[in-house]
Scaffold this active site. Structure first.
Site, PDB file in Angstrom:
ATOM      1  N   LYS A  55      45.529  29.758 -15.093  1.00 62.61           N
ATOM      2  CA  LYS A  55      45.743  29.670 -13.648  1.00 62.61           C
ATOM      3  C   LYS A  55      47.037  30.372 -13.250  1.00 62.61           C
ATOM      4  O   LYS A  55      47.078  31.107 -12.254  1.00 62.61           O
ATOM      5  CB  LYS A  55      45.768  28.213 -13.204  1.00 62.61           C
ATOM      6  CG  LYS A  55      44.407  27.534 -13.281  1.00 62.61           C
ATOM      7  CD  LYS A  55      44.496  26.054 -12.952  1.00 62.61           C
ATOM      8  CE  LYS A  55      43.140  25.372 -13.056  1.00 62.61           C
ATOM      9  NZ  LYS A  55      43.213  23.922 -12.750  1.00 62.61           N
ATOM     10  N   SER A  71      48.559  24.153 -13.433  1.00 56.88           N
ATOM     11  CA  SER A  71      48.364  22.813 -13.977  1.00 56.88           C
ATOM     12  C   SER A  71      46.875  22.511 -14.087  1.00 56.88           C
ATOM     13  O   SER A  71      46.070  23.011 -13.295  1.00 56.88           O
ATOM     14  CB  SER A  71      49.049  21.771 -13.088  1.00 56.88           C
ATOM     15  OG  SER A  71      49.011  20.488 -13.683  1.00 56.88           O
ATOM     16  N   ASP A  72      46.543  21.717 -15.072  1.00 55.06           N
ATOM     17  CA  ASP A  72      45.157  21.300 -15.237  1.00 55.06           C
ATOM     18  C   ASP A  72      45.140  19.915 -15.863  1.00 55.06           C
ATOM     19  O   ASP A  72      46.061  19.540 -16.591  1.00 55.06           O
ATOM     20  CB  ASP A  72      44.389  22.279 -16.126  1.00 55.06           C
ATOM     21  CG  ASP A  72      42.886  22.021 -16.072  1.00 55.06           C
ATOM     22  OD1 ASP A  72      42.262  22.425 -15.077  1.00 55.06           O
ATOM     23  OD2 ASP A  72      42.355  21.398 -17.009  1.00 55.06           O
ATOM     24  N   GLN A  73      44.087  19.165 -15.560  1.00 54.57           N
ATOM     25  CA  GLN A  73      43.986  17.805 -16.074  1.00 54.57           C
ATOM     26  C   GLN A  73      42.599  17.572 -16.667  1.00 54.57           C
ATOM     27  O   GLN A  73      41.595  17.906 -16.038  1.00 54.57           O
ATOM     28  CB  GLN A  73      44.252  16.793 -14.965  1.00 54.57           C
ATOM     29  CG  GLN A  73      44.366  15.349 -15.445  1.00 54.57           C
ATOM     30  CD  GLN A  73      44.705  14.412 -14.306  1.00 54.57           C
ATOM     31  OE1 GLN A  73      43.854  14.114 -13.478  1.00 54.57           O
ATOM     32  NE2 GLN A  73      45.945  13.947 -14.250  1.00 54.57           N
ATOM     33  N   ALA A 108      48.299  19.057 -18.136  1.00 53.13           N
ATOM     34  CA  ALA A 108      49.045  20.195 -18.674  1.00 53.13           C
ATOM     35  C   ALA A 108      49.760  20.936 -17.552  1.00 53.13           C
ATOM     36  O   ALA A 108      49.260  21.043 -16.435  1.00 53.13           O
ATOM     37  CB  ALA A 108      48.099  21.144 -19.400  1.00 53.13           C
TER      38      ALA A 108
END
EC number: 3.6.1.-
Length: 200
Positions: A55, A71-73, A108
């Site tokens: 991203k 960011s990623d979850q 993250a």
């Protein structure tokens, strides 16, 4: 941030926008075009970290002098990955499955300096223990909250906190989607002190 540089949030999440605004720094928002499909054999932490990097890199293509936040979850319940439910029926099924169990949110974070190529990444996991819940409680919660755009159907920053027995995390904002403690530290490594910015 050096003169001319920008802070860019590479995310479409309104929750991440709201969290980042807490730091009172000027920033832009960009919607990254990233395939979020996990790779075969990839761990949840690795998936979240890889996507946060992708991203940020996607935003760097159009922002050559910026500090870019990706960011990623990924939410895991045992060996099963849970996503955003999208509607009442799926949300009910998620909460029914989650009640009286523990789940792990891997959140993250990547901060990419697109001018220098410097990159910092971190996974901030949060373990959430969900209370035993009756069908009536799940139904009442969903009708009041409508958390259909939230992975796991539980918003800890709102009424969803009543579903939770306890949580274990180094950063409470990680669960909402953007670990601000880690981000503050990363920004400091890039010369941005959020407490004294803008410099006088």
């Amino acid at each position: 941030m050096t003169t001319g540089s920008k802070l860019v949030l590479a995310s479409t999440s309104r929750y991440r926008r709201e969290l980042l605004s807490r730091l009172r720094l000027p920033f832009e928002v960009l919607a990254p075009n990233v395939d979020e499909t996990p790779l075969p054999g990839e761990t949840p932490s690795a998936t979240a970290l890889r996507l946060s990097v992708l991203k940020a890199q996607a935003a760097a293509e159009t922002h050559r002098d910026a500090l870019i936040i990706g960011s990623d979850q990924v939410l895991m319940l045992g060996a099963e990955q849970l996503g955003k439910p999208g509607d009442y029926e799926r949300a009910f099924a998620q909460l029914k499955k989650m009640q009286n169990r523990a789940m792990v949110f891997h959140t993250a974070l990547t901060l990419l300096n697109s001018r220098t190529g410097s990159r910092q990444t971190r996974d901030v996991p949060t373990v959430v223990h969900v209370r035993p819940l009756t069908d009536a409680q799940i139904d009442a919660y969903l009708k009041k909250e409508e958390p259909y755009d939230c992975a796991g159907s539980a918003k800890s920053e709102a009424l969803g906190i009543a579903l939770m027995e306890r949580m274990e995390s180094a950063d409470p904002t990680a669960l909402i989607g953007l670990p601000l403690m880690a981000l503050t530290e990363m920004l400091a490594h890039e010369g941005v002190d959020v407490l004294t910015w803008p410099a006088t």
